[in-house]
Write an enzyme that holds these catalytic residues in place. Structure first.
Site, PDB file in Angstrom:
ATOM      1  N   LYS A 151       0.953  -1.541   0.107  1.00  0.00           N
ATOM      2  CA  LYS A 151      -0.019   0.102  -0.024  1.00  0.00           C
ATOM      3  C   LYS A 151       0.651   1.382  -0.137  1.00  0.00           C
ATOM      4  O   LYS A 151       0.404   2.286  -0.839  1.00  0.00           O
ATOM      5  CB  LYS A 151      -0.595  -0.049   1.471  1.00  0.00           C
ATOM      6  CG  LYS A 151      -1.492  -1.378   1.553  1.00  0.00           C
ATOM      7  CD  LYS A 151      -3.366  -0.328   2.316  1.00  0.00           C
ATOM      8  CE  LYS A 151      -2.236  -0.534   3.524  1.00  0.00           C
ATOM      9  NZ  LYS A 151      -1.570  -2.241   4.178  1.00  0.00           N
ATOM     10  N   THR A 174       4.330   1.657  -1.045  1.00  0.00           N
ATOM     11  CA  THR A 174       4.765   1.860  -2.518  1.00  0.00           C
ATOM     12  C   THR A 174       3.151   1.742  -3.664  1.00  0.00           C
ATOM     13  O   THR A 174       4.218   2.674  -3.711  1.00  0.00           O
ATOM     14  CB  THR A 174       4.576   0.541  -2.734  1.00  0.00           C
ATOM     15  OG1 THR A 174       6.083  -0.691  -1.620  1.00  0.00           O
ATOM     16  CG2 THR A 174       5.841   0.399  -4.089  1.00  0.00           C
ATOM     17  N   ARG A 227       2.127   8.094   7.259  1.00  0.00           N
ATOM     18  CA  ARG A 227       2.423   7.843   8.019  1.00  0.00           C
ATOM     19  C   ARG A 227       3.526   7.743   9.016  1.00  0.00           C
ATOM     20  O   ARG A 227       4.305   6.836   7.836  1.00  0.00           O
ATOM     21  CB  ARG A 227       1.478   6.260   9.165  1.00  0.00           C
ATOM     22  CG  ARG A 227       0.218   6.167   9.253  1.00  0.00           C
ATOM     23  CD  ARG A 227      -0.075   5.458   9.548  1.00  0.00           C
ATOM     24  NE  ARG A 227       0.555   4.259   8.684  1.00  0.00           N
ATOM     25  CZ  ARG A 227       0.213   2.750   9.375  1.00  0.00           C
ATOM     26  NH1 ARG A 227      -0.775   2.535  11.231  1.00  0.00           N
ATOM     27  NH2 ARG A 227      -0.303   2.278   8.709  1.00  0.00           N
ATOM     28  N   LYS A 266      11.291  -6.238  10.829  1.00  0.00           N
ATOM     29  CA  LYS A 266      10.284  -5.786   9.725  1.00  0.00           C
ATOM     30  C   LYS A 266      10.910  -4.694   8.342  1.00  0.00           C
ATOM     31  O   LYS A 266      10.495  -5.439   7.274  1.00  0.00           O
ATOM     32  CB  LYS A 266       8.532  -4.234   9.532  1.00  0.00           C
ATOM     33  CG  LYS A 266       7.503  -4.220   8.521  1.00  0.00           C
ATOM     34  CD  LYS A 266       6.883  -3.463   8.865  1.00  0.00           C
ATOM     35  CE  LYS A 266       6.323  -2.966   7.602  1.00  0.00           C
ATOM     36  NZ  LYS A 266       4.998  -1.792   8.243  1.00  0.00           N
ATOM     37  N   ALA A 269      -3.281   0.749  13.920  1.00  0.00           N
ATOM     38  CA  ALA A 269      -3.809   0.107  12.857  1.00  0.00           C
ATOM     39  C   ALA A 269      -5.003  -0.720  13.851  1.00  0.00           C
ATOM     40  O   ALA A 269      -5.922  -1.147  13.270  1.00  0.00           O
ATOM     41  CB  ALA A 269      -3.328   0.200  11.181  1.00  0.00           C
ATOM     42  N   PHE A 308      -3.393  -0.890   7.476  1.00  0.00           N
ATOM     43  CA  PHE A 308      -3.822  -2.969   7.256  1.00  0.00           C
ATOM     44  C   PHE A 308      -5.209  -3.084   5.814  1.00  0.00           C
ATOM     45  O   PHE A 308      -4.351  -1.895   5.244  1.00  0.00           O
ATOM     46  CB  PHE A 308      -4.433  -3.531   8.275  1.00  0.00           C
ATOM     47  CG  PHE A 308      -4.018  -3.521   9.663  1.00  0.00           C
ATOM     48  CD1 PHE A 308      -2.435  -3.720   9.774  1.00  0.00           C
ATOM     49  CD2 PHE A 308      -4.084  -3.709  10.572  1.00  0.00           C
ATOM     50  CE1 PHE A 308      -1.425  -4.554  10.205  1.00  0.00           C
ATOM     51  CE2 PHE A 308      -3.157  -3.497  12.093  1.00  0.00           C
ATOM     52  CZ  PHE A 308      -2.211  -3.751  11.571  1.00  0.00           C
ATOM     53  N   PHE A 316       4.013  -8.367  -9.276  1.00  0.00           N
ATOM     54  CA  PHE A 316       5.203  -8.729  -8.795  1.00  0.00           C
ATOM     55  C   PHE A 316       6.065  -9.884 -10.050  1.00  0.00           C
ATOM     56  O   PHE A 316       5.358 -10.223 -11.297  1.00  0.00           O
ATOM     57  CB  PHE A 316       5.642 -10.092  -7.617  1.00  0.00           C
ATOM     58  CG  PHE A 316       4.762  -9.245  -6.296  1.00  0.00           C
ATOM     59  CD1 PHE A 316       6.221  -8.997  -5.479  1.00  0.00           C
ATOM     60  CD2 PHE A 316       3.848  -9.273  -6.043  1.00  0.00           C
ATOM     61  CE1 PHE A 316       5.734  -8.573  -4.244  1.00  0.00           C
ATOM     62  CE2 PHE A 316       3.557  -8.443  -5.024  1.00  0.00           C
ATOM     63  CZ  PHE A 316       4.823  -8.129  -4.022  1.00  0.00           C
ATOM     64  N   TRP A 349       6.723  -0.819  -8.578  1.00  0.00           N
ATOM     65  CA  TRP A 349       8.166  -0.578  -8.069  1.00  0.00           C
ATOM     66  C   TRP A 349       9.222  -0.608  -7.751  1.00  0.00           C
ATOM     67  O   TRP A 349      10.000  -0.113  -8.194  1.00  0.00           O
ATOM     68  CB  TRP A 349       8.066  -1.975  -6.834  1.00  0.00           C
ATOM     69  CG  TRP A 349       9.017  -2.439  -6.278  1.00  0.00           C
ATOM     70  CD1 TRP A 349       8.898  -2.675  -4.850  1.00  0.00           C
ATOM     71  CD2 TRP A 349      10.185  -3.268  -6.318  1.00  0.00           C
ATOM     72  NE1 TRP A 349      10.044  -2.809  -4.270  1.00  0.00           N
ATOM     73  CE2 TRP A 349      11.413  -3.543  -4.864  1.00  0.00           C
ATOM     74  CE3 TRP A 349      10.421  -3.892  -7.554  1.00  0.00           C
ATOM     75  CZ2 TRP A 349      11.889  -4.639  -5.618  1.00  0.00           C
ATOM     76  CZ3 TRP A 349      11.720  -4.041  -7.657  1.00  0.00           C
ATOM     77  CH2 TRP A 349      12.834  -4.689  -6.465  1.00  0.00           C
TER      78      TRP A 349
END
Length: 784
Positions: A235, A237, A259, A270, A489, A520, A608, A637
């Protein structure tokens, strides 16, 4: 257009300076700073015609430069300087011409514009009137189509895609960011509205909103997603890629609002969270680490409240009413005086007295005794670090605390209610009010105890006075980004700040776009964006962008478990249309969820390298059949904004559609009814079940006057249901509500569905093993 004409009018100007000041202010549409006006009065005599022509005295012209008001005011698009044709007046011609900002030099005579014209660089400068007029006439004949309109909002960087640059941080460093003061100027911010934090980030003052109050808002877009895998579906990206496409490729004014990430996951499992590939916020080290210190300010403010709670209980337990009163209202120069926050507490108690000597013994007792029930304390200490051993602690073990121990815990800083307050506030005054209303515990008589009762709310506002200002950064392609607030979230609403959105919407103008991200999946972040954030801001969104991936949809179709840190099973890297089609039920449900709010949906299929064309086309086909306005696959991406150009065009079209935005529920409904509506309409539950503690909280909050607050559901993001193992679109389940808690300052109640860890732990091999600093170059290694 203001024409500045230099003429000898000092002897003929009869209007008073005050009258001229009022004419000037009316013409410009805002007041003039006293210092600026004093400079004008001391150096200039002028008169303003109805056309806004300002005539300046020759004899003083060598001693002044044009005020920044003219150069910086967005309402003034250009300046024409008419120089004398005679030799009577001796003036510094070059100084006068160069006092005009190059971007407002309509004549194109400043040294910068003249130099650009001489070398044929016509892309971003004014061309003198006559040649420019000739070019316009040529364009109107239709003989050339080489000229294209450009908004001028922001100069975008050219992106050179190198497939060998596989690391996000390597890609980030391959692009040199614009100086942040240049970006601020490009988007229409005045120099006195921007506070620089180095070369690549800045804070923007809230007075910008007041200046732009009359400016129409731009188009408002929220990016959300299907129910994700633990890896996330891109999201952030997509948010960045879409803004790059709108700005750099469709030539529209575009702003991203995202955020600020917690440092806990950055050093935990992460890693960084600035987008990825060729669609990210730069510099990523600045984005992921301290930024401008907002999270640290929240940590300090939150822990001040925690300290105040325990200190107050300790002092109440060890002192008489009279001793407490004498210390809370000390003698100063022979007399006692209540502070403003103490006056507010007296008013809350219904005691309408301001002289401490006039209180009765009963009133003194009520004033000094908060009588907090230790078992009711909901306020925890926070730390912006993943630390599992702080999930349950015992405090007060030192002998100096005289045996007053209790069990407590730490949360991660972004779980603090102060973070949610920051994200939902609409002004400094509103933040101060919200901080004062935060409920930290309940008294033994059942009354809510607030930060105002503790006397700490004013100090919190002081600690947060800089954090309230949005942080300005940029994308790889030079588009503006506000990075501001980062609430959880689950136990919070998971969206960036209202203030950032509001400023950005004014800056982009009515044809521009502001793209923000909701945390999320759509069942959590998007639902809270609409029912909580938009309810507080009064803003109406134009488009929902729903991010989907082949990987996640295959998981929802029955694919093997996806686990962070382990290789994907072959089902996810080989074409499997049967598995994919089965999983598209989740996408269909999330499209339906967005449509409940009356906003058009565009599905962005984040591609992808292992996805096949057949798989991507199948998702787009099924998304349109589910009711999406459009569905496109994207390669932002790998390709930056160019890879999201089709998505940008679809969003632009969708934003022009009429929409009937509405909330899911009326906040005046009973608490249980609001929870049931979300559970049934968004999650697909048959019903809800309130466990005893949750039922008790419903009764308590209704009694305390909090029943009309909106609902912020805290449940797993890995399933539409409460069970993370149930993928696709679960049916036939009853949603269990374990507990309900109140974030009164932020303005919502959050029911707990299952257990919610509020501070993560570190894995066996945290990310910090790879993070290091090159002491020669100063570069950070291994951040992502």
């Amino acid at each position: 257009l203001i024409s500045v004409v230099y003429d000898a009018l000092s002897n003929t100007c009869t209007s008073s300076l005050e009258n001229l000041k009022s004419v000037w202010e009316k013409d410009l549409g805002h007041g003039i700073d006293h210092a600026d006006w004093s400079a004008v009065c001391n150096n200039l005599y002028f008169k303003c015609t109805s056309l806004g022509v300002h005539k300046l005295n020759y004899t003083l012209i060598n001693r002044i430069c044009l005020t920044p008001l003219l150069n910086e005011d967005s309402k003034i698009h250009g300046l024409i300087v008419q120089l004398p044709l005679d030799s009577v007046h001796t003036i510094n011609t070059e100084r006068i011409i160069n006092s005009v900002a190059p971007e407002k030099d309509v004549d194109g005579l400043t040294s910068i514009n003249a130099g650009k014209l001489a070398r044929g660089d016509l892309g971003d400068c004014f061309i003198p009137c006559t040649p420019n007029g000739c070019m316009e006439l040529i364009k109107q004949t239709g003989e050339t189509n080489t000229s294209r309109f450009r908004s001028g909002f922001c100069h975008c960087n050219s992106l050179f895609v190198h497939f060998s640059l596989y690391s996000d941080v390597t890609i980030s460093r391959s692009c040199v960011p614009k100086p942040i003061e240049c970006l601020a100027k490009e988007v229409g911010l005045f120099s006195d509205e921007v506070e620089l934090y180095g070369r690549t980030k800045a804070k923007v003052q809230l007075k910008t909103i007041d200046r732009l109050q009359a400016q129409p808002d731009g188009k408002y877009v929220v990016v959300t997603g299907i129910t994700p895998t633990p890896l996330g579906e891109g999201k952030s990206t997509t948010t960045v890629g879409l803004v790059q496409a709108l700005g750099a490729h469709l030539k529209l004014n575009a702003f991203a609002c995202v955020r600020q990430p917690s440092q806990g996951p950055t050093f935990g499992i992460k890693g960084g969270a600035a987008g990825g590939g060729y669609s990210q916020v730069i510099p990523m080290e600045e984005f992921n680490l301290h930024l401008t210190g907002d999270i640290h300010a929240i940590t300090a403010a939150n822990n001040l409240v925690a300290a105040a709670i325990d200190a107050r209980m300790f002092h109440e337990a060890t002192q008489s009413d009279k001793a407490l009163f004498n210390r809370l209202v000390p003698l100063t120069e022979g007399q006692r005086k209540f502070s403003p926050v103490q006056i507010s507490r007296l008013e809350k108690l219904g005691i309408k007295k301001t002289d401490p000597s006039m209180l009765t013994e009963e009133e003194i007792t009520r004033f000094v005794r908060l009588d907090i029930d230790p078992e009711s304390i909901t306020w925890q200490r926070v730390l912006d670090t993943n630390d599992r051993f702080l999930r349950k602690i015992t405090i007060g073990q030192s002998p100096t605390e005289k045996g007053f121990t209790r069990t407590a815990q730490f949360d991660i800083t972004v779980a603090s209610e102060i973070m949610a307050v920051l994200a939902l506030t609409t002004s400094l005054a509103d933040m101060k009010e919200r901080l004062a209303k935060m409920v930290v515990a309940t008294s033994r008589s059942g009354q809510p105890v607030t930060t105002e009762d503790l006397g700490v709310c004013g100090a919190l506002t002081v600690l947060m006075r800089d954090a309230i200002k949005p942080n300005l950064m940029q994308t790889l392609e030079g588009n503006p980004v506000f990075v501001h607030a980062g609430p959880f979230a689950n136990i919070a609403h998971g969206n960036s700040s209202i203030l950032a959105d509001k400023i950005a919407l004014k800056l982009v103008g009515p044809q521009g776009f502001v793209v923000t991200e909701a945390g999320f999946g759509a069942d959590i972040g998007m639902e809270k964006f609409f029912n909580i954030k938009c309810r507080n801001s009064g803003l109406k969104p134009h488009v929902v962008v729903l991010v989907a991936t082949v990987r996640a949809l295959k998981m929802h179709g029955g694919g093997p478990t996806v686990t962070a840190g382990t290789p994907l099973a072959k089902e996810y890297i080989e074409e499997n249309l049967v598995l994919l089609e089965a999983g598209c039920s989740n996408m269909r449900k999330q499209v339906e969820n967005a449509q409940l709010f009356g906003v058009p949906v565009v599905v962005a299929v984040n591609a992808f390298k292992t996805d096949t064309k057949a798989e991507l086309d199948l998702i787009c086909k099924l998304a349109k059949e589910a009711g999406a306005f459009d569905a496109v696959h994207c390669s932002h991406w790998a390709d930056g904004g160019a890879g999201a150009a089709d998505l940008a065009r679809a969003v632009q079209k969708a934003a022009d559609l009429p929409n009937s935005f509405k909330f899911l529920y009326d906040v005046e409904l009973p608490i249980v009814d609001k929870i049931r509506i979300i559970a049934q309409k968004i999650y697909g539950a048959d019903d809800i079940e309130l466990l005893p503690e949750a039922q008790h909280k419903v009764e308590l909050y209704s009694k305390q006057g909090f029943a009309s607050l909106p609902i912020c559901m805290a449940k797993t993001h890995l399933s539409l249901s409460h069970d993370a193992e149930k993928k696709g679109v679960p049916t036939g389940f009853v949603l269990p509500i374990r507990d309900i808690r109140a974030s009164v300052g932020a303005g919502f109640l959050y029911p707990l569905v299952g257990t919610m860890p509020t501070i993560p732990g570190l894995p066996t091999r945290p990310c910090f093993y790879d993070i290091d600093l090159d002491t020669e170059s100063g570069e950070v290694h291994g951040l992502f």
